[in-house]
Design an enzyme around this catalytic site. Structure first.
Site, PDB file in Angstrom:
ATOM      1  CE  LYS A 146       0.638   1.915   3.448  1.00  0.00           C
ATOM      2  NZ  LYS A 146       1.873   2.457   4.127  1.00  0.00           N
ATOM      3  CE1 TYR A 233      -1.924  -0.178   7.448  1.00  0.00           C
ATOM      4  CE2 TYR A 233      -0.711   1.854   7.079  1.00  0.00           C
ATOM      5  CZ  TYR A 233      -0.758   0.471   7.081  1.00  0.00           C
ATOM      6  OH  TYR A 233       0.338  -0.249   6.725  1.00  0.00           O
TER       7      TYR A 233
END
Ligand code: NAD
Length: 380
Positions: A146, A233
């Site tokens: 990510k 996140y």
């Protein structure tokens, strides 16, 4: 986000491989599902898949390579690095043969290497697209760290390349494989305390007090600042609490208090995601503060996980009491699950499509902040 050796050793003592069912009941472990699948006689499909790590920086060194010593469905078969001085240590430590060591120039030859089934791209964000596409052309399944890319167009090209070459693409979203965040998904999506009314999700880490990786401060390589690295996140947390895509966002950049570090990428940014029925998720991410929480208020109760996104030490509470789950080595579960789905020619539960969705949300957050906080409808 790095840990010392003592913390790492301590974590190894925690129970590994717990998966949760509805209500947080332990249903099975990867070992059990591995054994029962093997017992089905489908032995061809049971091979441990070989993973090659691309980029041997902090995350590969301290998390992924150690995790691959504990995985059941995959193992560390090869490395791809631009730093020749690292090769000997990695070869010795992980018993990697010469034929499975590549550099960025000869990487495409990996197509001819049957030991490598999966390429795991762990490079600075802007390099993800190139290496995912090259891996797909080499007909290898891919795990990409990510954020998936630094813009929506690259994320689409990556997904297209994997689809065209008949390989799977998964994102390194490790929190989908650990008990606290899985419980949050259940609490929110199954409306255990009634409908969610509001969410708070903050993720910040003061990198100015440590020695930051320089690429993280460089917009070309990172695509942005705290949002791309940490805020993602919080976006994920809000979306998996609701189990649906947000429809709009309003965002503002925070004040720059450390201009020596933050003249190219944002130091901090706060935003509010809006879901279809009007539920709002408020978030902040900063490279100059410490925050780590995912919480929600529902009709008949509440929950709070903090820290929620750290590798270990997660803690949580609901209106009914303490959340009591083991802290596990979540990258082990992540890679075992991803390898298992690749082996079965199935999409991972964190597929490339999820990475693309998140890129669209992240870019809408920047669009709103660049417009001074205007509400932006997210286009999927
Ligand atoms: P890092 O700086 O520690 O490592 C980056 C690696 O890329 C180094 O080995 C470096 O040599 C190599 N590299 C190749 N070309 C480079 C270039 N042009 N400039 C700089 N480095 C180059 O970074 P990291 O913390 O390991 O992060 C790598 C990726 O992993 C990032 O996408 C990051 O977001 C992701 N990450 C994910 C998690 C997670 O919990 N899922 C945690 C940390 C990092």
């Amino acid at each position: 986000m790095e840990e010392n050796k003592e913390q790492s050793a301590q974590r190894r003592r925690f129970i590994k491989g717990v998966t949760l069912g509805v209500g947080g009941i332990v249903l099975s472990s990867p070992i059990m599902s591995f054994m029962s699948a093997s017992a089905s006689g489908d032995n061809n499909n049971r091979k441990q898949l070989g993973i090659a790590l691309v980029g041997l920086g902090g995350y590969s060194t301290n998390q992924l390579a150690p995790a691959l010593q504990e995985t059941e469905n995959c193992y560390l078969a090869g490395i791809v690095t631009g730093t020749p001085s690292k090769i000997d240590d990695w070869k010795k430590k992980y018993d990697i043969p010469d034929k499975n060591v590549y550099n960025y120039e000869n990487f495409d030859e990996i197509a001819n290497n049957d030991d490598i089934d999966i390429v795991y791209v762990v490079l600075p964000n802007a390099l993800h697209a190139e290496y995912v596409i090259r891996a797909a052309k080499a007909k290898k399944h891919v795990i990409c760290e990510k954020p998936m890319a630094t813009n929506v167009e690259d994320a689409k090209r990556m997904l297209d390349a994997c689809n065209e070459n008949g390989v799977q693409l998964a994102i390194g979203y490790r929190l989908h494989f650990e008990p606290y965040n899985k419980r949050v998904m259940e609490l929110g999506q199954q409306q255990v305390f009634g409908k969610v009314k509001s969410i708070t999700a903050n993720n910040s880490s003061d990198m100015t007090s440590k020695k930051p990786n320089l690429w993280r401060l460089d917009k070309e390589l990172a695509g942005g600042g705290s949002l791309m690295d940490l805020g993602i996140y919080a976006v994920q947390g809000a979306v998996y609490t609701m189990g649906e895509k947000p429809v709009a966002v309003a965002a503002k950049y925070g004040e720059v208090t450390k201009p020596t570090f933050f003249h190219d990428v944002e130091q901090s940014i706060n935003w509010e995601l809006e879901f279809e029925d009007g539920v709002k998720a408020k978030s902040n991410s900063s490279y100059a503060e410490e925050q780590n929480e995912l919480s929600a208020e529902a009709e008949n109760g509440w929950w709070n996980v903090s820290p929620a996104y750290a590798y270990e030490g997660k803690k949580g509470e609901t209106s009914e009491g303490e959340m009591d789950y083991p802290n596990i080595f979540e990258q082990v579960n992540q890679m075992d699950s991803q390898a298992e789905s690749f082996r079965n020619s199935e999409k991972s539960i964190v597929p490339g499509e999820m990475g693309l969705r998140d890129m669209k949300i992240l870019m809408a957050i920047y669009e709103s902040a660049n417009a001074g906080g205007e509400r932006v409808v997210i286009q999927y």
